[in-house]
Design a protein around this motif. Structure first.
Motif, mmCIF file in Angstrom:
data_model
loop_
_atom_site.group_PDB
_atom_site.id
_atom_site.type_symbol
_atom_site.label_atom_id
_atom_site.label_comp_id
_atom_site.label_asym_id
_atom_site.label_seq_id
_atom_site.Cartn_x
_atom_site.Cartn_y
_atom_site.Cartn_z
ATOM 1 N N MET A 88 44.098 -9.382 28.607
ATOM 2 C CA MET A 88 44.576 -8.155 27.994
ATOM 3 C C MET A 88 45.876 -7.740 28.680
ATOM 4 S SD MET A 88 42.225 -7.430 25.798
ATOM 5 C CE MET A 88 40.492 -7.741 25.442
ATOM 6 N N LEU A 89 46.921 -7.465 27.906
ATOM 7 C CA LEU A 89 48.203 -7.145 28.499
ATOM 8 C C LEU A 89 48.142 -5.860 29.311
ATOM 9 C CD1 LEU A 89 51.057 -8.105 28.724
ATOM 10 C CD2 LEU A 89 51.649 -6.875 26.664
ATOM 11 N N ARG A 90 47.508 -4.842 28.765
ATOM 12 C CA ARG A 90 47.434 -3.591 29.496
ATOM 13 C C ARG A 90 46.564 -3.720 30.736
ATOM 14 N NH1 ARG A 90 46.777 0.954 24.704
ATOM 15 N NH2 ARG A 90 48.981 1.069 24.136
ATOM 16 N N ASN A 91 45.452 -4.431 30.630
ATOM 17 C CA ASN A 91 44.552 -4.605 31.775
ATOM 18 C C ASN A 91 45.223 -5.382 32.888
ATOM 19 O OD1 ASN A 91 42.623 -3.224 30.400
ATOM 20 N ND2 ASN A 91 41.498 -5.028 29.705
ATOM 21 N N VAL A 92 45.963 -6.437 32.500
ATOM 22 C CA VAL A 92 46.675 -7.215 33.503
ATOM 23 C C VAL A 92 47.637 -6.316 34.261
ATOM 24 C CG1 VAL A 92 48.374 -9.023 33.840
ATOM 25 C CG2 VAL A 92 46.452 -9.411 32.312
ATOM 26 N N THR A 93 48.301 -5.431 33.502
ATOM 27 C CA THR A 93 49.253 -4.531 34.142
ATOM 28 C C THR A 93 48.559 -3.601 35.120
ATOM 29 O OG1 THR A 93 50.621 -4.592 32.177
ATOM 30 C CG2 THR A 93 51.006 -2.774 33.696
ATOM 31 N N ASP A 143 58.962 10.863 29.397
ATOM 32 C CA ASP A 143 57.750 11.660 29.196
ATOM 33 C C ASP A 143 56.684 10.772 28.551
ATOM 34 O OD1 ASP A 143 55.777 13.446 28.662
ATOM 35 O OD2 ASP A 143 56.967 14.736 27.337
ATOM 36 N N PRO A 144 55.800 10.191 29.354
ATOM 37 C CA PRO A 144 54.775 9.282 28.816
ATOM 38 C C PRO A 144 53.810 9.957 27.856
ATOM 39 C CG PRO A 144 55.010 9.016 31.191
ATOM 40 C CD PRO A 144 55.744 10.269 30.811
ATOM 41 N N THR A 145 53.763 11.290 27.872
ATOM 42 C CA THR A 145 52.843 11.993 26.975
ATOM 43 C C THR A 145 53.431 12.178 25.579
ATOM 44 O OG1 THR A 145 53.642 14.198 27.597
ATOM 45 C CG2 THR A 145 51.887 13.227 28.941
ATOM 46 N N ASP A 146 54.717 11.937 25.446
ATOM 47 C CA ASP A 146 55.340 12.038 24.125
ATOM 48 C C ASP A 146 54.711 10.987 23.205
ATOM 49 O OD1 ASP A 146 57.486 12.730 22.155
ATOM 50 O OD2 ASP A 146 58.063 10.656 22.562
ATOM 51 N N PRO A 147 54.301 11.341 21.996
ATOM 52 C CA PRO A 147 53.619 10.386 21.110
ATOM 53 C C PRO A 147 54.409 9.107 20.870
ATOM 54 C CG PRO A 147 53.402 12.608 20.254
ATOM 55 C CD PRO A 147 54.360 12.686 21.405
ATOM 56 N N VAL A 148 55.714 9.241 20.683
ATOM 57 C CA VAL A 148 56.530 8.044 20.451
ATOM 58 C C VAL A 148 56.606 7.210 21.712
ATOM 59 C CG1 VAL A 148 58.827 7.188 19.879
ATOM 60 C CG2 VAL A 148 57.873 9.130 18.625
ATOM 61 N N ARG A 149 56.914 7.846 22.819
ATOM 62 C CA ARG A 149 57.036 7.110 24.082
ATOM 63 C C ARG A 149 55.691 6.493 24.477
ATOM 64 N NH1 ARG A 149 61.275 7.947 27.797
ATOM 65 N NH2 ARG A 149 62.397 8.653 25.944
ATOM 66 N N ALA A 150 54.599 7.184 24.205
ATOM 67 C CA ALA A 150 53.271 6.654 24.535
ATOM 68 C C ALA A 150 52.934 5.426 23.698
ATOM 69 C CB ALA A 150 52.212 7.739 24.331
ATOM 70 N N SER A 151 53.522 5.319 22.515
ATOM 71 C CA SER A 151 53.262 4.161 21.647
ATOM 72 C C SER A 151 53.976 2.896 22.120
ATOM 73 C CB SER A 151 53.701 4.481 20.212
ATOM 74 O OG SER A 151 52.949 5.561 19.678
ATOM 75 N N GLU A 152 54.947 3.065 23.000
ATOM 76 C CA GLU A 152 55.674 1.899 23.520
ATOM 77 C C GLU A 152 54.872 1.271 24.666
ATOM 78 O OE1 GLU A 152 60.098 2.096 23.670
ATOM 79 O OE2 GLU A 152 59.785 4.242 23.326
ATOM 80 N N TYR A 153 53.786 0.641 24.289
ATOM 81 C CA TYR A 153 52.864 0.092 25.285
ATOM 82 C C TYR A 153 53.497 -0.981 26.161
ATOM 83 C CZ TYR A 153 52.316 -3.843 22.022
ATOM 84 O OH TYR A 153 52.551 -4.928 21.193
ATOM 85 N N VAL A 200 53.027 -11.839 21.199
ATOM 86 C CA VAL A 200 51.621 -11.541 21.477
ATOM 87 C C VAL A 200 51.296 -10.145 20.939
ATOM 88 C CG1 VAL A 200 51.512 -13.022 23.519
ATOM 89 C CG2 VAL A 200 52.172 -10.607 23.760
ATOM 90 N N ASP A 201 49.992 -9.880 20.776
ATOM 91 C CA ASP A 201 49.571 -8.559 20.319
ATOM 92 C C ASP A 201 49.370 -7.626 21.507
ATOM 93 O OD1 ASP A 201 47.135 -9.242 21.459
ATOM 94 O OD2 ASP A 201 46.163 -9.686 19.546
ATOM 95 N N GLN A 202 48.772 -6.454 21.252
ATOM 96 C CA GLN A 202 48.608 -5.450 22.308
ATOM 97 C C GLN A 202 47.669 -5.894 23.418
ATOM 98 O OE1 GLN A 202 48.634 -5.017 19.041
ATOM 99 N NE2 GLN A 202 49.323 -2.974 18.415
ATOM 100 N N THR A 203 46.873 -6.929 23.184
ATOM 101 C CA THR A 203 45.962 -7.425 24.214
ATOM 102 C C THR A 203 46.530 -8.602 24.995
ATOM 103 O OG1 THR A 203 44.813 -9.041 22.813
ATOM 104 C CG2 THR A 203 44.042 -6.757 22.709
#
Length: 426
Positions: free
Chosen positions: A1-6, A30-40, A224-227
């Motif tokens: 998983m890409l996020r888990n590896v990170t 601002d990581p809480t911004d919806p757009v910025r938060a979507s940039e995984y 690759v996908d989000q994982t």
């Protein structure tokens, strides 16, 4: 998983970075911004961590695509030059070319070096302080110039106008490429430019990698996908893939400023191009071949992938922070191949003049002297040859025939006389 590896691999905030000077001030984010938060991918590819060292200042990325729109907040001071090679755009390369793909160039550029809002909100690119060159090309009916000619001209223009990195987010769906691209791409390599190319997408009909992703020396990017799993629709596969990056659930800023969702290795490539810009910014004297080598040598490994290079993932998933900070020795050749060598063996070898064969003279003995001519005689008198080959054989065959005929005639007369003598008289 890409996020888990990170999450597992996050290192301390204070990192010793080769070639880095003072730590830059915190980037508005601002990581809480919806757009910025979507940039995984900002965390997944450890781009936020890389921002602690550099944001790409001093580096120029050329985007050879459908043109970068004039969106003040995203590209206000980012685009420092441009041109059109399609024959249908505007001289500055900023007018979107093509009714279908017009926004494509803006999406690509926003991923590579979009500025983001001053308050840390809205979409931001991987290298938000890098400069951009907008070179508009046309695909299909959106061009008045042959596509191969457009690309060759665009490559040279990008190099001549200061590109440190060139991004190509398109494919031709064929392994081969026009000969004009040989010199154009070689021109970029000889001028120490990093060339990043998208691998193509199955969902768009690309079953195998096509040119320019097959050209030796380019850094080909798979998706690759989000994982962190190889994308089925938004990527393809091939032995030329060098690195992988997110290609699904991407964001992009359109030419009218709208933020949209999209997918494809067309988006994975500018993420890697942005990482290349971060490396060149952190290491101003680094060579292009060492930029590529850093990216592939520091890639995050993928479980069950073929080692050392997988046809789906290449050398692994891009890791921006490691590519900047790792202690990687310099190389003396491009790990993605040598185009000049390929040209020599597979293109020019067919046209190079071949040495003429050495011919050794052969001695021929002189012919014997001709027979001396004989004096001409009367055509009515027989010659020696006519007697030998004509008259004598004719006599040899004729005389026995006459004698046989006379013998047969005499025998017939005797038989007739004998019959007459035996006939009774009346």
């Amino acid at each position: 998983m890409l996020r888990n590896v990170t999450a597992i691999a996050v290192v301390a905030a204070s990192v010793l970075l080769l070639g880095a000077t003072a730590t830059p001030p915190p980037i508005p984010d601002d990581p809480t911004d919806p757009v910025r938060a979507s940039e995984y991918w900002l965390d997944g590819a450890k781009i936020r961590e890389a921002w602690k060292t550099t944001r790409g200042a001093g580096v120029t990325i050329a985007v050879i695509d459908t043109g970068i729109g004039k969106v003040p907040q995203t590209f206000g001071d980012a685009v420092v030059g441009g041109t059109d090679v399609s024959g249908t755009g505007t001289p500055d390369g900023r007018t979107p070319v093509g009714a279908v793909d017009g926004n494509h160039g803006s999406w690509v550029a926003s991923l590579a070096a979009g500025r983001g809002a001053p308050d840390g909100k809205g979409m931001i690119g991987v290298a938000p302080e890098a400069n951009l060159l907008s070179i508009s090309v046309g695909f299909g009916a959106a061009a008045a110039v042959p596509f191969t000619e457009q690309v060759a001209k665009a490559m040279r223009w990008a190099v001549d106008n200061g590109a440190d990195v060139i991004n190509l987010s398109f494919t031709t769906n064929t392994l081969d490429w026009d000969e004009s691209w040989d010199d154009a791409f070689l021109y970029a390599f000889e001028h120490d430019v990093v060339v990043v190319v998208a691998a193509g997408n199955r969902g768009s009909g690309t079953d195998i990698i096509g040119a320019p992703a097959t050209i030796p020396g380019v850094l080909t990017v798979g998706g690759v996908d989000q994982t962190g799993t190889a994308s089925i629709e938004a990527s393809t596969q091939g032995i030329t893939i060098g690195i992988s990056a997110p290609s699904e659930g991407l964001l992009g800023v359109s030419a009218n400023g709208e933020v949209v969702s999209w997918r494809g290795t067309s988006g994975a490539a500018p993420i890697v191009a942005g990482v290349a810009a971060l490396i060149r910014s952190a290491h101003p004297d680094i060579k292009a071949i060492d930029v590529i080598n850093r990216i592939i040598k520091t890639a995050m490994p993928v479980a069950d992938a073929v080692k050392p290079r997988d046809p789906l993932y290449g050398f692994g998933l891009v890791d921006a922070a490691a590519a900047i900070s790792a202690d990687i020795a310099a190389v003396d050749k491009n790990p993605m191949g040598d185009l000049a060598e390929w040209i020599h063996f597979f293109r020019r070898a067919k046209t190079e003049p071949q040495p003429e064969p050495t011919v050794t003279p052969v001695a021929v003995e002189p012919l014997p002297d001709a027979d001396a001519p004989t004096e001409a005689g009367s055509p009515l008198l027989p010659s020696a040859d006519s007697l030998r080959y004509g008259t004598l054989p004719l006599i040899a065959l004729t005389v026995p025939g006459i004698l046989i005929a006379l013998g047969v005639t005499a025998a017939a007369r005797r038989i007739r006389s004998a019959r007459v003598s035996r006939t009774p008289h009346s």
